[in-house]
Write a protein that holds these residues in place. Sequence first.
Motif, short mmCIF file in Angstrom:
data_model
loop_
_atom_site.label_atom_id
_atom_site.label_comp_id
_atom_site.label_asym_id
_atom_site.label_seq_id
_atom_site.Cartn_x
_atom_site.Cartn_y
_atom_site.Cartn_z
N LEU A 34 54.78 20.69 -15.42
CA LEU A 34 55.97 21.47 -15.78
C LEU A 34 55.75 22.96 -15.54
O LEU A 34 56.66 23.76 -15.73
CB LEU A 34 56.34 21.23 -17.25
N GLY A 35 54.55 23.32 -15.12
CA GLY A 35 54.30 24.72 -14.77
C GLY A 35 53.39 25.48 -15.71
O GLY A 35 53.13 26.66 -15.49
N PHE A 36 52.92 24.82 -16.78
CA PHE A 36 51.99 25.50 -17.70
C PHE A 36 50.60 25.48 -17.09
O PHE A 36 49.94 24.45 -17.07
CB PHE A 36 51.94 24.79 -19.06
N ARG A 37 50.19 26.62 -16.54
CA ARG A 37 48.85 26.72 -15.96
C ARG A 37 48.24 28.03 -16.43
O ARG A 37 48.96 29.00 -16.66
CB ARG A 37 48.92 26.74 -14.44
N VAL A 38 46.94 28.03 -16.53
CA VAL A 38 46.25 29.25 -16.95
C VAL A 38 46.61 30.38 -15.99
O VAL A 38 46.58 30.21 -14.77
CB VAL A 38 44.73 29.02 -16.98
N GLY A 39 47.00 31.51 -16.55
CA GLY A 39 47.34 32.67 -15.74
C GLY A 39 48.83 32.80 -15.48
O GLY A 39 49.29 33.83 -15.01
N LYS A 40 49.57 31.74 -15.78
CA LYS A 40 51.02 31.78 -15.52
C LYS A 40 51.74 32.56 -16.63
O LYS A 40 51.42 32.42 -17.80
CB LYS A 40 51.54 30.34 -15.46
N LEU A 56 61.59 27.82 -23.24
CA LEU A 56 60.71 28.71 -22.48
C LEU A 56 61.13 28.76 -21.02
O LEU A 56 61.73 27.83 -20.50
CB LEU A 56 59.27 28.21 -22.54
N LYS A 57 60.79 29.88 -20.37
CA LYS A 57 61.04 30.01 -18.94
C LYS A 57 59.73 30.33 -18.25
O LYS A 57 59.04 31.28 -18.62
CB LYS A 57 62.06 31.13 -18.70
N LEU A 58 59.36 29.47 -17.29
CA LEU A 58 58.14 29.69 -16.50
C LEU A 58 58.55 29.75 -15.04
O LEU A 58 58.96 28.74 -14.48
CB LEU A 58 57.15 28.55 -16.66
N GLY A 59 58.48 30.91 -14.44
CA GLY A 59 58.93 31.03 -13.06
C GLY A 59 60.40 30.63 -13.02
O GLY A 59 61.22 31.16 -13.76
N VAL B 196 60.44 34.43 -3.15
CA VAL B 196 61.30 34.32 -4.32
C VAL B 196 61.63 35.73 -4.81
O VAL B 196 60.73 36.52 -5.08
CB VAL B 196 60.59 33.54 -5.46
N PRO B 197 62.91 36.08 -4.91
CA PRO B 197 63.26 37.40 -5.43
C PRO B 197 62.78 37.55 -6.87
O PRO B 197 62.68 36.56 -7.60
CB PRO B 197 64.78 37.44 -5.36
N VAL B 198 62.49 38.78 -7.26
CA VAL B 198 61.93 39.01 -8.60
C VAL B 198 62.86 38.46 -9.67
O VAL B 198 62.44 37.89 -10.66
CB VAL B 198 61.72 40.53 -8.82
N GLN B 199 64.17 38.65 -9.46
CA GLN B 199 65.13 38.25 -10.49
C GLN B 199 65.67 36.85 -10.26
O GLN B 199 66.81 36.58 -10.57
CB GLN B 199 66.29 39.25 -10.54
N ALA B 200 64.85 35.95 -9.71
CA ALA B 200 65.36 34.60 -9.43
C ALA B 200 65.71 33.91 -10.74
O ALA B 200 65.15 34.20 -11.79
CB ALA B 200 64.32 33.78 -8.69
N GLY B 201 66.64 32.98 -10.66
CA GLY B 201 67.04 32.26 -11.85
C GLY B 201 68.52 31.97 -11.76
O GLY B 201 69.23 32.54 -10.93
N HIS B 202 68.96 31.07 -12.59
CA HIS B 202 70.38 30.70 -12.58
C HIS B 202 71.10 31.57 -13.59
O HIS B 202 71.08 31.28 -14.77
CB HIS B 202 70.53 29.23 -12.95
N SER B 203 71.71 32.65 -13.10
CA SER B 203 72.32 33.56 -14.06
C SER B 203 73.51 32.90 -14.76
O SER B 203 73.73 33.14 -15.94
CB SER B 203 72.77 34.84 -13.35
N THR B 204 74.25 32.03 -14.05
CA THR B 204 75.37 31.34 -14.69
C THR B 204 74.85 30.45 -15.81
O THR B 204 75.40 30.44 -16.91
CB THR B 204 76.12 30.46 -13.67
#
Lengths: 77, 595
Positions: A34-40, A56-59, B196-204
């Motif tokens: 799911l994206g939980f990695r050391v350093g993330k 949470l938001k990861l990337g 990937v742009p810095v502000q990537a994400g689903h703004s909606t």
Amino acid sequence: MTTLYSLSALSPGQSATVQALHVDSGFQFRLNALGFRVGKTLELIRIAPFNGPLHLKLGNTEVMLRRQDAANIEVLM
Amino acid sequence: MKRIALIGMPNAGKSTLFNRMSGASAKVANWPGVTVDLLSAKLLIAGQMAELVDLPGIYDLHGFSDDEQVVRHFLCNNSIDLVLIVANATQVDRQLTLALQLKSLGLPAVLLLNMADEAKQQGITINAQQLGEELGYPATLLSAKYGQGYAEAYQLIESELQKSEAMPILSLENDFAVDQEVEDKLEQIIRHTVDVPVQAGHSTTEKIDKVMLHPWLGLPLFFGIMFLMFQAVYTLGAPLQDAVAWLLEGFRDIALAPLLSGLPALLNSFLLEGVFDGVATVASFVPVIILFFLFMAIIEDSGYLSRAAFLMDALMTKMGLDGRSFVMLLMGFGCNVPALMGTRTMRSRGLRLLTMMVIPFSLCSARLQVFVFMTTALFAPSQAPLVLFSLYLMTFVTVIITALLFKGQFNSQEPFALELPPYRFPTTRQMILRGWHEIRHFLRRATKFITIGVVLVWILTHMPFGVEPASAASWSGWIGEFMSPILSPAGINPELTVALIFGFVAKEIVIGALAVIYGLEGSSLMQGIAQQIDWVQAYSFMLFTLIYTPCLATIATLRAEAKSGWYTALSLAWPLTLAWSVSTAFYQSARYLGY
């Protein structure tokens, strides 16, 4: 200043970097996937009602994680 | 025959691609874990027939939950000519580990970076060709949902399939831990090829979530949406049902009745009042069902299910369940069977069994037909949708009682993390496919259970020869009398009892059976029932129908998934006990209060 915290200590809007995952190997694979990695870096967006899970938001991935499981993840703020 | 397998993380769009390639109508939704079993289709590709296999999503090849075991088992027992790795292009940073794992096994594969439309919207650019070269697999971008890039992807699949040779059967016993080296390599590849742009994400999505997941607005909004949806299904569906019933009645009077008039009286009655009236009464509810599933398709595809899991997890935990259990209850509103299968994503057996125990209380679309029928017959149009909604709430009441009672037996400490995908909307094509799928599902049930059910009801109500149909002298009358000491405290009369007995096979039969028992159909059937019973009896009957034993297909699934006879017996006996207690308590208190 940077200090080690448990992920469950974060407040909404705060960001942190994953330092260690103290979970069983099965759950660790799932968290890795799911994206939980050391350093993330991750951000706590909100907490569900009734002291529920963390959002949470990861990337580019958004994940919900229970508070007691988040307590086993060490982060750097 | 060559074999092609679709592999990828949950909710990457494998089933959407599977449908596009094969013309099939596998269920798709914006929820990780819709496909929990193998699906396969034959298709003509590169000049030859090939088998395309859609596999459940898998986070990595270590997979330990039951749905992931399906994938492992498939890989270890079948030779595969080509793997189509489906990855979400907006999340390549974490979705390519699986590709590297497959590479280490030496599987021939094509990397399909799906959801290219969303990646483009977010300004994410991927050099697919270079990424493929560095990874060692040919790669291409596409949108399986909207079709961009599909033609190129198809060509790539064709040419790779011609080149490839069947792989010997794999062994997944060796440990291929995702070591730091692999991760570093992956990171390097992504740095070269993905921007990937810095502000990537689903703004909606973020904006919608601010409202939908609001700390104290979230839950009221959820129930508000549910109420509006059922209100809409009822308000739009009831007139449609009426119209279809009217058409079928016309067909019966103008065409069928004169056609069959030459037959002997008993045979005529069997065909007209048995088979036709029974099946036609059930068939008139097909529009309600289609409408219901169109709303469900929008909700399931929107990504809101994961949000419901997020909002409800804390409360569900108190009952020994979790957010996924809640989502499976919502899916159960469509049909309990796929909801039961959906619990395969749970690793803990205790949690899975407890969730499967409560799913049959979910008011499925077959029960919806019975309730639309009964509420229309016995309640004013302004009250009917509220009565219907109260039954949906009863689902949750029975779930809470059951879970609290049994949570000690089915313990679970499973850690739980779930992806919250961005909000999406189904395409018209997907909605039409879904509607069509439900019609086919109904026709299958109609030809199997429903016809046999109404025929049996006709026999019970018309035998022995010469009795007045459904009278106390008929077989159905005997059964009704025999059961009466048990069910009369709940206000359920002998006629309704016979309908309930057949509802055990499939709930749709309940209204078909009532049509046969009362010898009426359409609006006259509703009037006939309204004259016989009052609203208290009707509501008690609906409570009983909601709670008592699930249908045969559900029980078969419960047994197959739980693999335990004791558990199956318990999940038959407990709902019956609860149904009788709830109905009797309701009926007796209502009467005591003077209603």
